[in-house]
Design a protein around this motif. Structure first.
Motif: not given
Length: 242
Positions: A4-5, A10-14, A31-32
């Motif tokens: 679970l990230l 979003d760019r870092v996560a992708a 995201r939260s």
């Protein structure tokens, strides 16, 4: 391994999800903090089979420290904090809240992968006997499962620690570290030996985590002299225990 990230960028996560996927991980991105807690509570208190939570601290709805504390109250899923906050106080605070590890941005991807695998191995082995349960114990309590070091009492079967009769909550790794040192007061344990016994890895990057855990133990037990640093070698439990 399902991860679970928790990352609001979003760019870092992708980018991170793509690398993790190439290494065989199944990544769920939220995201939260609220979304993270919802994911972990799906299907019951243990969540839907996540092996590790990668938790950023700078979330839009609540501080990551608060999220970690809430995760630990509802789930035993391991948490690795991934953050730009590099100060020791933040590291200690995160570990005190129940985080299993703490990685500072910018990080090497190999380092992060090694830490994820190390936490996964440790969690898989949680049902094994705790460190210190197989050897002799301190101060005449052999065979009782209890170690006594002055005012500090360590109950191995229940993994409980008290000082002057007052309970002291410890994380899993803090307890394992304390139990390892306490079973042989006065004996110096090399850093590599401690990391191998407690973290079940030989990866040298765990050394910084060891230092943070020692600092946290000294603070929680309110006995800075109980765990002695042997410069260039490792640590030992003070022979008098108080």
């Amino acid at each position: 391994m399902r991860l679970l990230l928790v990352e609001d960028d979003d760019r870092v996560a992708a980018a991170l999800s793509a690398v993790l996927a190439r290494h065989g991980f199944e990544v769920t991105h939220v995201r939260s903090g609220a979304e993270a807690l919802d994911e972990l509570l799906v299907g019951g208190q243990e969540g839907p089979g996540f092996a590790v939570v990668l938790l950023d601290l700078g979330l839009p709805d609540q501080d990551g420290f608060e999220v970690c504390g809430r995760i630990r109250r509802t789930s035993s899923t391991p948490v690795i904090m991934v953050t730009a906050r590099a100060d020791v106080r933040s590291r200690i605070h995160g570990l005190n809240l129940g985080a299993d590890d703490y990685v500072v941005k910018p990080y090497d991807m190999g380092e992060l992968l090694a830490r994820i695998h190390a936490v996964g191995r440790r969690t898989a082995g949680e049902d094994a006997p705790a460190v210190g349960e197989r050897g002799t114990t301190a101060q005449g309590s052999e065979g009782t499962g209890t170690l006594r070091l002055g005012a500090v009492t360590i109950e191995l079967p229940t993994r409980q620690v008290s000082v002057d009769g007052a309970a002291v909550p410890l994380t899993r790794k803090e307890f394992d570290l304390l139990a390892l040192l306490a079973q042989r007061p006065g004996v110096v344990f090399r850093r590599e030996q401690i990391i191998s016994e407690v973290w079940r890895t030989s990866w040298e990057g765990t050394g910084r985590t060891l230092e943070v855990h020692v600092a946290s133990l000294r603070s929680k037990l309110q006995r800075p002299a109980l765990i002695e640093t042997v410069r260039g070698v490792g640590y030992r439990m003070a022979a008098q225990g108080d």
